[in-house]
Design an enzyme around this catalytic site. Structure first.
Site, PDB file in Angstrom:
ATOM      1  CB  VAL A 170      27.144 105.448  32.324  1.00 41.32           C
ATOM      2  CG1 VAL A 170      26.815 103.955  32.285  1.00 41.32           C
ATOM      3  CG2 VAL A 170      27.313 105.930  33.747  1.00 41.32           C
ATOM      4  CB  CYS A 171      29.756 103.303  27.576  1.00 46.03           C
ATOM      5  SG  CYS A 171      29.477 102.549  25.963  1.00 46.03           S
ATOM      6  CB  ALA A 172      24.631 101.801  29.909  1.00 47.25           C
TER       7      ALA A 172
END
Length: 154
Positions: free
Chosen positions: A93-95
């Site tokens: 996840v790119c968060a």
């Protein structure tokens, strides 16, 4: 003596057991103070993920909550990661809350709420740009990826 990480996780687990979790979020397993699994269901009829359930795996290090946990969506026979512009097909996840915007006041449930909100606001199911290249070369731990946070519109 229990470590800061263990004490914090024991409190979080106790809160989950006594107060429950927000709608659409459920604790699957917390068999250790190192690895927990949650399910996330996006609420509402207007979501592109209606009736889908996803599993989120969190691995907590010794420096949690000072450092954020390793967070990935599960990919196995029962669950698949959501098709989303910020979630790679390997579950990474790119968060920004799982990076520079992490704060020790956040916890496992707030991470789940953020993922649920991120999914709820998505208008179109599509993989991130460069998904295949990233998945082919990604480290097993997404914390070892240098993410670029440039798109908060999905």
């Amino acid at each position: 003596m229990a470590s800061l990480s263990s004490r914090r996780l024991m409190k979080e687990l106790s809160d989950i057991k006594t107060k429950g979790t927000p709608a659409g979020i459920a604790l699957l397993t917390a068999d250790s103070m190192q690895e927990w699994f949650f399910t996330i269901r996006v609420l509402g009829d207007e979501t592109v993920y209606k009736d889908e359930v996803f599993a989120l795996r969190m691995i907590f290090g010794d420096r949690y909550p000072i450092e954020y946990p390793q967070v990935t969506f599960v990919a196995n026979k029962e669950y698949q990661p959501p098709v989303h512009p910020h979630i790679y097909s390997n579950g990474h996840v790119c968060a920004s809350i799982l990076g520079p915007e992490w704060s020790p006041v956040l916890n496992a449930v707030s991470i789940c709420l953020t993922m649920q909100s991120m999914l709820a606001s998505c208008k179109k199911k599509e993989l991130p740009q460069g998904n295949d290249r990233y998945v082919a070369t990604a480290p097993s731990n997404p914390k070892h990826t240098r993410w670029e946070y440039h798109d908060d519109t999905v």
